[in-house]
Design an enzyme around this catalytic site. Structure first.
Site, PDB file in Angstrom:
ATOM      1  N   HIS A  96       0.851  -1.195   0.000  1.00 57.70           N
ATOM      2  CA  HIS A  96       0.000   0.000   0.000  1.00 57.70           C
ATOM      3  C   HIS A  96       0.886   1.244   0.000  1.00 57.70           C
ATOM      4  CE1 HIS A  96      -3.799  -1.957   1.993  1.00 57.70           C
ATOM      5  NE2 HIS A  96      -3.943  -1.877   0.687  1.00 57.70           N
ATOM      6  N   CYS A 127      -1.788   2.880   9.332  1.00 55.10           N
ATOM      7  CA  CYS A 127      -2.768   1.847   8.970  1.00 55.10           C
ATOM      8  C   CYS A 127      -3.897   1.733   9.985  1.00 55.10           C
ATOM      9  CB  CYS A 127      -2.081   0.491   8.868  1.00 55.10           C
ATOM     10  SG  CYS A 127      -0.969   0.284   7.476  1.00 55.10           S
TER      11      CYS A 127
END
Length: 305
Positions: free
Chosen positions: A179, A275
């Site tokens: 990501h 996150c």
């Protein structure tokens, strides 16, 4: 919404664990061997992160935890949020697709309370894993969007149309940095902290075109392996799971403070501070001097925090 409000979305790690493997960090068998200790560690570490945010004036909304959805704890993947609009995530892997209705229900509840004013679903067939792959750079008034391992490059246009700001799409090529939020972090003063090896040569060239040399901070292998780019920025404080003395010194020279909150349990799933959080009050609009936005050869000095 005020950009200084510091409003975050989080999810308690009540059911967190490494139950499957969808990135190189995840080892379910190793987790099972130490499950009791690691689960307790995750609870403490998450509480420490939440406490660090609350101590700095944040308000935190909580997504209800759901059994058998261990990665629901990674709230950054819930949606892309800017100017009170939420573009809900769609996940690539079946293991995470079951999270989608829970995040959708949460955002519609937030809309009913006026926390956000618009909630939009992804079109069929398009994958974008929320703010994990769509990191907002306030200085340049754009999104850095990752594609390849998880999200589709075609989502770039949708993000631009939805939020009215540019999305710069960069391909991620190292499977550890699946990501964008694991590989790149725009800092409040205009610098960009990033892992060069996470990107193609073309991606690195794009970063260089957009970010002047004096504003690029390369993360070395040691810090990259501890997800140092996965930081939460609170004005001049960077909340990180780990940071080498070299990187800490470079950040200090630029006026930043580093607040270490160890998050080793979540690193086992490939996640860290960013996150575990999703900023809900983010607003668009560049605030820095114009020369910071698109210059690759400028030599302006970092502003004080």
């Amino acid at each position: 919404m005020n950009n200084q409000r510091l409003l975050f979305l989080m999810c308690r790690p009540t059911h967190f664990g490494v139950l499957y493997a969808i990135n190189p960090w995840m080892n379910p068998l190793d987790w099972q061997r130490h499950e009791t200790v690691l689960a307790e560690q995750a609870q403490r570490q998450w509480a420490d992160l939440r406490g660090a945010l609350l101590a700095r004036g944040a308000t935190i909304e909580l997504v209800p935890a759901v059994e058998r959805l261990p990665d629901l704890v990674f709230a950054a993947n819930a949606a892309v949020v800017l100017d009170g609009k939420a573009l809900l995530a769609r996940f690539r892997h079946p293991e995470r697709q079951a999270e989608e209705p829970h995040f959708r229900a949460m955002f519609h509840a937030l809309k009913a309370r006026g926390v956000v004013h618009a909630v939009q679903d992804m079109p069929d067939g398009m994958v974008l894993e929320g703010a994990g792959d769509c990191v907002f750079d306030h200085t340049r008034n754009l999104f850095w969007m990752g594609f390849g391992p998880r999200s589709h490059a075609a989502a770039r246009r949708l993000v631009g149309d939805t939020f009215g700001v540019e999305a710069v799409a960069l391909e991620l090529v190292d499977p550890r940095f699946y990501h964008m939020d694991t590989a790149l972090c725009p800092l409040p003063g205009g610098e960009v902290l990033y892992v060069p090896g996470a990107f193609t040569a073309a991606g690195r060239a794009t970063i260089a075109e957009r970010v002047g040399k004096d504003w690029r901070i390369e993360i070395g292998e040691g810090d990259a392996g501890k997800l140092a780019a996965n930081a939460v920025c609170l004005d001049g404080t960077l909340v990180m799971s780990a940071c080498s003395e070299r990187l800490r010194a470079e950040l200090a020279e630029r006026g930043y403070r580093v607040a270490i909150v160890p998050l080793g349990a979540f690193l086992r799933s490939g996640g860290s501070a960013f996150c575990l959080t999703l900023r809900l009050d983010r607003r668009s609009g560049a605030s820095a001097q114009p020369e910071l936005r698109c210059q690759s050869s400028g030599t302006a000095s970092a502003s004080s925090r």
